[in-house]
Design an enzyme around this catalytic site. Structure first.
Site, PDB file in Angstrom:
ATOM      1  N   TRP A   1       0.858  -1.193   0.000  1.00 26.49           N
ATOM      2  CA  TRP A   1       0.000   0.000   0.000  1.00 26.49           C
ATOM      3  C   TRP A   1       0.889   1.236   0.000  1.00 26.49           C
ATOM      4  CZ3 TRP A   1      -0.399   4.010   3.663  1.00 26.49           C
ATOM      5  CH2 TRP A   1      -1.312   5.012   3.276  1.00 26.49           C
TER       6      TRP A   1
ATOM      7  N   GLU B   1      -2.966  -2.747  -2.616  1.00 24.28           N
ATOM      8  CA  GLU B   1      -4.153  -2.258  -1.901  1.00 24.28           C
ATOM      9  C   GLU B   1      -4.627  -0.904  -2.442  1.00 24.28           C
ATOM     10  OE1 GLU B   1      -3.553  -2.275   2.311  1.00 24.28           O
ATOM     11  OE2 GLU B   1      -5.473  -1.287   2.717  1.00 24.28           O
TER      12      GLU B   1
ATOM     13  N   LYS C   1      -7.302   2.450  -2.864  1.00 18.99           N
ATOM     14  CA  LYS C   1      -7.913   3.394  -1.939  1.00 18.99           C
ATOM     15  C   LYS C   1      -8.595   4.501  -2.720  1.00 18.99           C
ATOM     16  CE  LYS C   1      -6.709   5.543   2.452  1.00 18.99           C
ATOM     17  NZ  LYS C   1      -5.819   5.444   3.580  1.00 18.99           N
TER      18      LYS C   1
ATOM     19  N   ASP D   1      -9.513  -3.041   1.056  1.00 18.54           N
ATOM     20  CA  ASP D   1      -9.673  -2.674   2.465  1.00 18.54           C
ATOM     21  C   ASP D   1     -11.092  -2.127   2.610  1.00 18.54           C
ATOM     22  OD1 ASP D   1      -9.727  -0.849   4.777  1.00 18.54           O
ATOM     23  OD2 ASP D   1      -7.587  -1.261   4.951  1.00 18.54           O
TER      24      ASP D   1
ATOM     25  N   HIS E   1     -11.800   1.588   2.388  1.00 18.10           N
ATOM     26  CA  HIS E   1     -11.227   2.354   1.278  1.00 18.10           C
ATOM     27  C   HIS E   1     -12.191   2.644   0.143  1.00 18.10           C
ATOM     28  CE1 HIS E   1      -6.739   1.436   2.302  1.00 18.10           C
ATOM     29  NE2 HIS E   1      -7.433   1.887   3.322  1.00 18.10           N
TER      30      HIS E   1
ATOM     31  N   HIS F   1      -8.532  -6.527   3.520  1.00 13.11           N
ATOM     32  CA  HIS F   1      -8.233  -5.892   4.794  1.00 13.11           C
ATOM     33  C   HIS F   1      -9.571  -5.587   5.438  1.00 13.11           C
ATOM     34  CE1 HIS F   1      -3.834  -4.240   4.778  1.00 13.11           C
ATOM     35  NE2 HIS F   1      -3.911  -5.545   4.891  1.00 13.11           N
TER      36      HIS F   1
ATOM     37  N   ASP G   1     -12.551   6.479   6.376  1.00 16.44           N
ATOM     38  CA  ASP G   1     -11.576   5.399   6.575  1.00 16.44           C
ATOM     39  C   ASP G   1     -10.956   5.519   7.968  1.00 16.44           C
ATOM     40  OD1 ASP G   1      -9.738   3.362   6.073  1.00 16.44           O
ATOM     41  OD2 ASP G   1      -8.267   4.741   5.238  1.00 16.44           O
TER      42      ASP G   1
ATOM     43  N   ASP H   1     -10.610   3.246  10.432  1.00 17.16           N
ATOM     44  CA  ASP H   1      -9.894   2.094  10.991  1.00 17.16           C
ATOM     45  C   ASP H   1     -10.320   1.738  12.403  1.00 17.16           C
ATOM     46  OD1 ASP H   1      -7.933   1.313   8.843  1.00 17.16           O
ATOM     47  OD2 ASP H   1      -7.371   3.413   9.060  1.00 17.16           O
TER      48      ASP H   1
ATOM     49  N   ASP I   1      -7.154  -5.092   9.510  1.00 24.26           N
ATOM     50  CA  ASP I   1      -6.380  -3.840   9.462  1.00 24.26           C
ATOM     51  C   ASP I   1      -7.161  -2.739  10.174  1.00 24.26           C
ATOM     52  OD1 ASP I   1      -4.619  -1.813   8.960  1.00 24.26           O
ATOM     53  OD2 ASP I   1      -5.285  -1.473   6.896  1.00 24.26           O
TER      54      ASP I   1
HETATM   55  C1  RNT Z   1      -3.845   2.436   4.715  1.00 28.10           C
HETATM   56  C2  RNT Z   1      -3.985   0.984   4.391  1.00 28.10           C
HETATM   57  C3  RNT Z   1      -2.856   0.115   4.867  1.00 28.10           C
HETATM   58  C4  RNT Z   1      -2.395   0.424   6.251  1.00 28.10           C
HETATM   59  C5  RNT Z   1      -1.418  -0.594   6.793  1.00 28.10           C
HETATM   60  C6  RNT Z   1      -0.783  -0.126   8.048  1.00 28.10           C
HETATM   61  O1  RNT Z   1      -4.927   3.158   4.318  1.00 28.10           O
HETATM   62  O2  RNT Z   1      -5.205   0.519   4.873  1.00 28.10           O
HETATM   63  O3  RNT Z   1      -3.233  -1.202   4.765  1.00 28.10           O
HETATM   64  O4  RNT Z   1      -3.467   0.517   7.121  1.00 28.10           O
HETATM   65  O5  RNT Z   1      -0.523  -0.927   5.830  1.00 28.10           O
HETATM   66 ZN    ZN Z   2      -5.486  -1.636   4.784  1.00 24.83          ZN
END
Ligand code: RNT
Ligand code: ZN
Length: 411
Positions: free
Chosen positions: A186, A227, A229, A261, A264, A288, A296, A298, A328
């Site tokens: 990523w 990955e 986004k 993810d 994302h 993820h 986003d 997390d 993640d």
């Molecule tokens: C960031 C991505 C990525 C990170 C990790 C730490 O937007 O989601 O995967 O969260 O690599």
């Molecule tokens: Zn991620």
């Protein structure tokens, strides 16, 4: 006298058998599905390279719970504790900044498999697999917000070398553990505001990726995921590595897939709906699993509708070998061990919920055009005693079913 878990399970088994679902088989299948637990919840992504360096690249851990691991020993201890609270097969996802530099700083373009040999030993000793992530952020060479797609050839060369070395490390870890190590890339590249040339960076990124991916590795040791986004903090207007970009790249390259993810995408988009668009083309997918709250953010994964829908989709397509499930998220407002365990447990619960669905029967209704029964029986599933099967599954694995958090909080 049967204990409560046994009695509960007997009832659940009977009820599921009535709708043609074998609960013993569901538990057996669940045992074999690995969930790859990201290691960075334990220390808010500080890593071992230079733990004092702050996070950059649009990712942030916020909160004041004091449970962040203070040193390497505590890190390993807390990670092991979290793993012990999650039933079934597990992998641990590392980031390149979790290297063992044996006491002196090692730059990211010179890291070697040797710096991860202690992780391979640890994983072997604990019976877990490993996945890997190059760290293309939290570094002064990422401070312009561009890495692999930078206009500056020196910056690009630095990160290309990092990417190559990470693939080598990933292959080494896969070989050591006898299980494919997924190397997930990523990059934070993008612009905060209106972007005029949206193509130039993408062309540079293709060229960088081709260089990173040039060496061929045995897919039994490592495969790569990229990955995508939609946007990031400070990168609201343009992300070079968009979903369409990596989808096209993955479709035209071997041993390469997209990582989706769940935080994302636009909030109304469903990752569950996207999976079969890859599976139908014979592509594997990396996930993820995260929890976006409005953006986003997390947050720690819970047994939400979105997570349940994704896992149900994997179960309905019997895609356990083709969809790779990883977590993640980073939350510093609650206990880190509990956060780490909770997300992985919720994913396993969602998988179990999916495995207990009478998928064959539901698909038949759909084919026959009986949408009334399809909807009604999907809804009936929600009142089935899924929790009683979960309790039994935890008991079989020697993991506490409900009050596990007490154990997490004791550390
Ligand atoms: C960031 C991505 C990525 C990170 C990790 C730490 O937007 O989601 O995967 O969260 O690599
Ligand atoms: Zn991620």
């Amino acid at each position: 006298m049967m204990d409560r878990i046994d009695r509960g399970y007997e009832i659940a088994r009977e009820m599921y058998a009535e709708i043609g679902v074998d609960t013993d088989l569901a538990m057996k299948k669940l045992d074999e599905i690995p969930v790859s637990m990201h290691c960075w919840q334990i220390d808010d992504l500080s890593g071992f390279e230079n733990p004092d360096k702050g996070l950059t690249g649009g990712i942030a851990a916020t909160g004041r719970d004091p449970s962040k691991a203070k040193n390497k020993d505590e890190f390993y201890r807390n990670l092991e504790k979290a793993l012990s609270l999650v039933p079934g097969k597990k992998k641990v996802a590392l980031h390149a900044i979790y290297l063992d530099n044996f006491g002196s700083f090692v730059e990211r373009d010179v890291i070697e498999p040797a710096h991860f040999a202690p992780w391979a030993d640890w994983a072997q000793a604990h019976g877990v697999g490993l996945d890997f992530n190059p760290t293309y952020f939290s570094h002064e060479r990422a401070d312009t917000d561009f890495t692999l797609s930078s206009y500056d050839p020196r910056i690009r060369a630095f990160w290309i070398e990092h990417g190559k070395r990470c693939r080598r490390i990933s292959a080494y870890l896969g070989e050591r553990l006898g299980e494919t190590c997924i190397d997930n890339h990523w990059i934070p590249d993008g612009y905060k505001d209106l972007t005029v040339d949206r193509q130039a960076h993408r062309e540079l990124l293709i060229d960088s990726m081709d260089q990173v991916m040039a060496e061929e590795y045995d897919a039994g040791y490592t495969i790569d995921s990229w990955e995508s986004k939609l946007f990031g903090l400070g990168l609201e207007s343009y992300t070079v590595g968009s979903h369409e970009f990596y989808t096209n790249y993955a479709m035209t390259h071997k041993n390469c897939m997209v990582c989706m993810d769940m935080g994302h995408f636009h909030p109304t988009e469903q990752v569950a709906d996207k999976l079969t668009s890859y599976l139908a083309f014979g592509k594997e997918v990396m996930l993820h699993v995260s929890r976006p709250v409005r953006w986003d953010s997390d947050h720690v994964v819970i047994l939400s509708d979105e997570v349940r829908d994704v896992m149900a989709e994997i179960c309905r397509q019997d895609a356990f070998a083709r969809v790779h499930i990883g977590t993640d998220y980073f939350d510093a407002s609650i206990n880190r061990i509990a956060a780490q365990a909770l997300g992985a447990r919720s994913i396993k619960q969602a998988l179990l919920y999916g495995l207990l669905e009478p998928a064959g029967r539901l698909k038949e209704y759909e084919r026959e055009g009986d949408y009334t029964r399809r909807l009604a029986y999907l809804e009936s599933q929600k009142a089935m005693p899924f929790g009683l099967v979960w309790d039994m599954y935890c008991q079989k694995n020697g993991v506490p079913a409900r009050d596990w958090v007490e154990s997490a909080l004791r550390g």
